[in-house]
Design an enzyme around this catalytic site. Structure first.
Site, mmCIF file in Angstrom:
data_model
loop_
_atom_site.group_PDB
_atom_site.id
_atom_site.type_symbol
_atom_site.label_atom_id
_atom_site.label_comp_id
_atom_site.label_asym_id
_atom_site.label_seq_id
_atom_site.Cartn_x
_atom_site.Cartn_y
_atom_site.Cartn_z
ATOM 1 N N SER A 65 0.831 -1.209 0.000
ATOM 2 C CA SER A 65 0.000 0.000 0.000
ATOM 3 C C SER A 65 0.865 1.258 0.000
ATOM 4 O O SER A 65 2.020 1.228 0.430
ATOM 5 C CB SER A 65 -0.884 0.040 1.251
ATOM 6 O OG SER A 65 -1.719 -1.081 1.310
HETATM 7 N N1 SAH Z 1 0.672 -5.204 4.336
HETATM 8 C C1 SAH Z 1 1.242 -5.601 3.087
HETATM 9 C C2 SAH Z 1 0.279 -5.396 1.930
HETATM 10 C C3 SAH Z 1 0.006 -6.665 1.256
HETATM 11 S S1 SAH Z 1 -1.221 -6.666 -0.018
HETATM 12 C C4 SAH Z 1 2.577 -4.966 2.848
HETATM 13 O O1 SAH Z 1 2.994 -4.089 3.610
HETATM 14 O O2 SAH Z 1 3.230 -5.367 1.882
HETATM 15 C C5 SAH Z 1 -2.375 -7.811 0.680
HETATM 16 C C6 SAH Z 1 -1.850 -9.177 1.031
HETATM 17 O O3 SAH Z 1 -2.948 -9.949 1.537
HETATM 18 C C7 SAH Z 1 -1.272 -9.972 -0.137
HETATM 19 O O4 SAH Z 1 0.044 -10.352 0.160
HETATM 20 C C8 SAH Z 1 -2.198 -11.192 -0.235
HETATM 21 O O5 SAH Z 1 -1.533 -12.372 -0.647
HETATM 22 C C9 SAH Z 1 -2.727 -11.304 1.188
HETATM 23 N N2 SAH Z 1 -3.967 -12.058 1.339
HETATM 24 C C10 SAH Z 1 -5.020 -12.107 0.507
HETATM 25 N N3 SAH Z 1 -5.991 -12.912 0.995
HETATM 26 C C11 SAH Z 1 -5.525 -13.396 2.190
HETATM 27 C C12 SAH Z 1 -6.057 -14.292 3.174
HETATM 28 N N4 SAH Z 1 -7.242 -14.867 3.040
HETATM 29 N N5 SAH Z 1 -5.293 -14.550 4.263
HETATM 30 C C13 SAH Z 1 -4.060 -13.990 4.409
HETATM 31 N N6 SAH Z 1 -3.518 -13.138 3.507
HETATM 32 C C14 SAH Z 1 -4.230 -12.846 2.412
#
Ligand code: SAH
Length: 212
Positions: A65
């Site tokens: 993000s």
């Molecule tokens: N906080 C992160 C942003 C990641 S984007 C950062 O600083 O990089 C959102 C993330 O959520 C992705 O890596 C995706 O794989 C994960 N995600 C999606 N669905 C999920 C689920 N059901 N359980 C755990 N993670 C999930």
């Protein structure tokens, strides 16, 4: 051209100044953003863009993000040193590192759906000195081994609202911040857990990757 550590630190300080001017953020959150080397969390060919206030790809069709969104979400969970926090969606681990700057070692528990991302984030956080608990799995189930939490947040959008197991793992009075809804109609919501349910506030329209 590779940037020196001084260049990167100066860019990070400019980012903090920009966030301070444009958004209503606590100094605690701004200090945390100022401490985490975001360039270490993005792909090598994106390092020069690491301190622009925008999202970046991190592989596996996922994105980190924009810094202002991370900062706004960190402020909304209202945590302090020693609080235990659940994150759903580790991604590259950047957001978890910012929260760990505030709550301290061992207090962030994060779940990532894509095993490769979980492994990479665990190694990266460890190398950078962040003691964060990373688990590969479905974040809909929360992180039972770490509960109860003082707060939780989702970095992927929950189309039908925050899953019950997550709400059950947060103590009464604790906050949960999450993008909720599908497609272009996502809202950032903050739930406060109460004895007989949750109180819900909305904090505007947002755009996150959907929960898998
Ligand atoms: N906080 C992160 C942003 C990641 S984007 C950062 O600083 O990089 C959102 C993330 O959520 C992705 O890596 C995706 O794989 C994960 N995600 C999606 N669905 C999920 C689920 N059901 N359980 C755990 N993670 C999930």
């Amino acid at each position: 051209m590779t940037e020196t550590d001084e260049d990167l630190a100066a860019s990070r300080e400019r980012l903090v100044e920009q966030l301070r001017r444009r958004h209503d953020l606590s100094e605690r959150t701004l200090a945390a953003i100022g401490s985490v080397p975001r360039h270490e969390f993005v792909p090598a060919d994106r390092q020069s863009a690491a301190y622009a206030d925008r999202p970046l790809p991190i592989g596996h069709d996922q994105t980190i993000s924009a810094p202002h969104m991370v900062a706004i979400m960190v402020d909304l969970i209202e945590v302090a040193e020693g609080d235990r926090v659940l994150e759903v969606g580790t991604g590259c681990g950047y957001h978890a590192a910012v929260v760990a700057e505030i709550v301290g070692p061992g207090n962030v528990y994060t779940v990532e759906y894509v095993p490769d991302l979980a492994d990479d984030a665990r190694d990266r956080l460890d190398r950078l000195g962040y003691d964060v608990n990373v688990r590969a799995g479905d974040g809909r189930e929360g992180y039972p081994d770490g509960a109860p939490f003082d707060a939780a947040y989702l970095t992927c959008a929950a189309p039908e609202g925050v899953p019950d197991p997550i709400i059950e793992q947060v103590r009464e009075g604790g906050q949960i911040v999450a993008p909720v809804g599908g497609g272009i109609s996502q809202r950032l919501v903050r739930l406060t857990v109460e004895a007989d349910g949750v109180d819900r506030e909305e904090h505007g329209g947002v755009r996150f990757v959907p929960m898998q």
